[in-house]
Enzyme design. Structure first.
Site, short mmCIF file in Angstrom:
data_model
loop_
_atom_site.label_atom_id
_atom_site.label_comp_id
_atom_site.label_asym_id
_atom_site.label_seq_id
_atom_site.Cartn_x
_atom_site.Cartn_y
_atom_site.Cartn_z
N SER A 110 0.82 -1.21 0.00
CA SER A 110 0.00 0.00 0.00
C SER A 110 0.85 1.25 0.00
O SER A 110 0.35 2.33 -0.28
CB SER A 110 -0.87 0.03 1.26
OG SER A 110 -1.65 -1.11 1.37
N HIS A 115 -1.01 -2.68 -7.26
CA HIS A 115 -1.77 -2.37 -6.04
C HIS A 115 -3.26 -2.52 -6.29
O HIS A 115 -3.88 -1.69 -6.96
CB HIS A 115 -1.42 -0.92 -5.61
CG HIS A 115 -2.02 -0.51 -4.32
ND1 HIS A 115 -2.33 0.79 -4.01
CD2 HIS A 115 -2.37 -1.23 -3.23
CE1 HIS A 115 -2.84 0.85 -2.80
NE2 HIS A 115 -2.87 -0.36 -2.30
N GLU A 159 -3.62 0.07 -9.21
CA GLU A 159 -2.62 1.12 -9.34
C GLU A 159 -1.32 0.43 -9.74
O GLU A 159 -0.88 -0.49 -9.06
CB GLU A 159 -2.44 1.78 -7.95
CG GLU A 159 -2.31 3.27 -7.96
CD GLU A 159 -2.28 3.87 -6.54
OE1 GLU A 159 -2.26 5.10 -6.47
OE2 GLU A 159 -2.26 3.15 -5.53
N ASN A 190 -3.26 6.04 -1.37
CA ASN A 190 -3.15 6.17 0.09
C ASN A 190 -2.61 7.51 0.55
O ASN A 190 -2.80 7.89 1.70
CB ASN A 190 -2.34 5.01 0.66
CG ASN A 190 -3.21 3.78 0.74
OD1 ASN A 190 -4.33 3.85 1.22
ND2 ASN A 190 -2.73 2.67 0.22
#
Ligand code: NAI
Length: 290
Positions: free
Chosen positions: A119, A140, A152, A190
């Site tokens: 992450s 991701h 991602e 994130n």
């Protein structure tokens, strides 16, 4: 390079979801964890998720069987020797990931690609541990993997274009939409999401509102499908804390300082849905009960 066999390391929430979408897309899958009990739990989650797809008429019952038939589970990392692409989804801890990638780098075949579902940990650093930085990339996925559209894709400093192209194609075959982002702390997802979750925890700690009101404001006022505290429980509070620490270290700015309440809940083992209690409480199927 054609990908046929995909290895997934870590059979938790993310790894089991990644194994499922890979198998649904027709890839042969080898799912690895450190103990049989984790593999059993992962397989149960996959069966439950596929069962729901059958109930909703989105897949046929025979597709469920065929998908499960393409997933092999093992506790032996060496069983990944023949995989073309290996996606890592173990705990969000750089030391653990480093140990794993050092081993994987030397046991998988030379042309295999290694991907991390991290992450927030820098892809360029993980790539270096693997000893094959040009064949290393961030892939991701989002939780729950079978339902979320985005992957991602994060290229490290030395990731080759061919590696990127292969992984983008694999993500598309899984029915996902890949979006490429640069290797900065927290990537895009994130970097934006986690400070909001952390601020929601601070608002709760300061008594600005109840947890239900904080989540309700974001659901009803901003049209978010889940409130930030519910989402933190879904992600796992240990993972949230690990990501905030990476952002804090990476940018050095006080605005990324993890909430003391988040830290205290992780210390208490209240990790959210996966342990049955976080900001809310959950039954063994993961349904909210309080
Ligand atoms: P989890 O705690 O549900 O699962 C982790 C699994 O990895 C466990 O089954 C554990 O036994 C296994 N494991 C740990 N060390 C291992 C090793 N050395 N070899 C093999 N298996 C090992 O964690 P979760 O939520 O699935 O997260 C995994 C990764 O995915 C983390 O890097 C996390 O940051 C990332 N991620 C998590 C998301 C989330 O919403 N939870 C979303 C996107 C990425």
């Amino acid at each position: 390079m054609e990908v046929r066999k995909i290895g997934v390391v870590g059979a938790g929430q993310m790894g089991s979801g990644i194994a499922q979408v890979a198998a649904q897309a027709g890839f042969e899958v080898v799912l690895v964890d450190v103990a049989e009990s984790f593999l059993e739990r992962g397989l149960k989650a996959i069966q439950r998720s596929l069962g729901k797809f059958v109930e909703k008429g989105r897949i046929a019952p025979q597709d469920l069987e065929a998908t499960l038939g393409r997933i092999r589970t093992t506790v032996v990392l060496g069983d990944l020797a023949e995989a073309d692409l290996i996606v890592e989804a173990i705990v969000e801890d750089e030391g653990e990931k480093r140990r794993l990638f050092e081993r994987l780098g030397s046991l998988v075949k030379p042309e295999a690609i290694l991907a991390s579902n991290t992450s927030s940990i820098p892809i360029t650093a993980l790539a270096r541990y693997s000893g094959r930085p040009e064949r290393f990339i961030g892939m991701h996925f989002f939780n729950p993997v079978p339902l979320m559209q985005l992957v991602e894709v994060i290229r490290g400093e030395l990731t080759s274009e061919e590696t990127r192209d292969v992984v983008v194609e694999v993500a598309r075959r899984m029915g996902k939409t890949p979006l490429e982002v640069q290797d900065y702390p927290g990537f895009v997802s994130n970097r934006l999401l986690m400070p909001m979750i952390n601020e929601a925890i601070e608002a709760l700690r300061e008594g600005v509102a109840t947890k239900e009101a904080i989540d309700g404001v974001m659901r009803l006022g901003m049209n978010h499908p889940m409130g930030p505290l519910e989402l933190a429980d879904l992600i796992g509070l240990d993972t949230c804390l690990a990501i905030m620490e990476v952002l804090h270290r990476g940018f050095g700015d006080d605005k990324y300082r993890p909430s003391p309440l988040l830290r205290r809940m992780v210390q208490a083992g209240l990790l959210g849905r996966k342990t049955g209690r976080g900001f809310y409480t959950y039954d063994e199927k993961g349904n909210k009960v309080g």
